[in-house]
Design an enzyme around this catalytic site. Sequence first.
Site, PDB file in Angstrom:
ATOM      1  N   ASP A  24       0.899  -1.327   0.298  1.00 12.66           N
ATOM      2  CA  ASP A  24      -0.157  -0.279  -0.094  1.00 12.66           C
ATOM      3  C   ASP A  24       0.541   0.914  -0.099  1.00 12.66           C
ATOM      4  O   ASP A  24       0.406   2.189   0.717  1.00 12.66           O
ATOM      5  CB  ASP A  24      -1.004   0.237   1.476  1.00 12.66           C
ATOM      6  CG  ASP A  24      -2.060  -1.305   1.563  1.00 12.66           C
ATOM      7  OD1 ASP A  24      -1.904  -1.698   0.163  1.00 12.66           O
ATOM      8  OD2 ASP A  24      -3.206  -0.953   2.316  1.00 12.66           O
ATOM      9  N   LYS A 129      -6.178  -4.543  -3.132  1.00 12.80           N
ATOM     10  CA  LYS A 129      -6.997  -5.625  -2.247  1.00 12.80           C
ATOM     11  C   LYS A 129      -7.738  -5.049  -1.298  1.00 12.80           C
ATOM     12  O   LYS A 129      -7.774  -3.368  -1.234  1.00 12.80           O
ATOM     13  CB  LYS A 129      -6.168  -6.015  -1.310  1.00 12.80           C
ATOM     14  CG  LYS A 129      -5.131  -5.108  -0.464  1.00 12.80           C
ATOM     15  CD  LYS A 129      -4.131  -5.615   0.594  1.00 12.80           C
ATOM     16  CE  LYS A 129      -2.812  -4.646   1.647  1.00 12.80           C
ATOM     17  NZ  LYS A 129      -4.167  -3.790   2.055  1.00 12.80           N
ATOM     18  N   CYS A 162      -2.359  -3.040   7.617  1.00 12.50           N
ATOM     19  CA  CYS A 162      -2.288  -4.359   6.101  1.00 12.50           C
ATOM     20  C   CYS A 162      -0.702  -4.319   6.681  1.00 12.50           C
ATOM     21  O   CYS A 162      -1.256  -5.729   6.335  1.00 12.50           O
ATOM     22  CB  CYS A 162      -2.372  -3.183   5.306  1.00 12.50           C
ATOM     23  SG  CYS A 162      -3.880  -2.688   5.365  1.00 12.50           S
TER      24      CYS A 162
HETATM   25  C1  C5J Z   1      -3.183   0.705   5.325  1.00  3.71           C
HETATM   26  C2  C5J Z   1      -5.142   1.189   6.493  1.00  3.71           C
HETATM   27  N1  C5J Z   1      -2.583   0.273   4.448  1.00  3.71           N
HETATM   28  N2  C5J Z   1      -3.952   1.934   7.804  1.00  3.71           N
HETATM   29  N3  C5J Z   1      -4.472   0.678   5.867  1.00  3.71           N
HETATM   30  O1  C5J Z   1      -2.556  -0.075   6.647  1.00  3.71           O
HETATM   31  O2  C5J Z   1      -6.058   1.988   6.971  1.00  3.71           O
END
Ligand code: C5J
Length: 223
Positions: A24, A129, A162
């Site tokens: 991400d 995802k 994530c």
């Molecule tokens: C991720 C989130 N990528 N913190 N998303 O960690 O909502």
Amino acid sequence: MRIEQANPFAYEFEVQNTALVLIDMQRDFIEPGGFGETLGNDVSLLEAIVPATQAALAAWRKAGGLVVHTREAHKADLSDCPPAKRNRGNPSLRIGDEGPMGRILVAGEPGNQIIDALAPVDGELVIDKPGKGMFHATGLHELLQQRGITHLLFGGVTTEVCVQTSMREANDRGYDGLLLEDCTESYFPAFKAATLDMIRAQGAIVGWTAPSAALLAALNNAT
Ligand code: C5J
């Protein structure tokens, strides 16, 4: 190949059975003016890991290893976004709302793109995802199995959400995972520190951690 300085003990892997997974690293979490900042977070903390992550990615590409990029991304009609995820809390912007860089966490929007510094190249897997974990509703496990992948090196954001969820999912599916300590970050430094401790506790109950320099040294020594 062996990373001697890994915690809680040395980590062994072969490049051909290992993927580097960057979780991400998308504009909305990392760049000023994105979703992360609208939530009141200091995104400079996350931006700070970009140089180390870029160096790890470059070395991994040079070694010929598989690279996987993930994005937290929903379909435009939000059919893959459970109401429980969209409605929880009281954010100023919800998933699917129009934000500073397009619709929040919607595939194809400007904010959903991986930052330029880490942009995917041909041959790398890019996985959208809808969950926090990278295996939920993505088919990624099958793609990794087809390629004979048994080991995963992780970087990305955020460490305790994530990244940690993906590492735990990977652990349950039988992968040996290692988190590159300086290639991951949280908006909350204490959460990052706690996550690193949790991963490597009790004899690597979730996996290993190591500084990216230790990976670079292992790759250098092998050439
Ligand atoms: C991720 C989130 N990528 N913190 N998303 O960690 O909502």
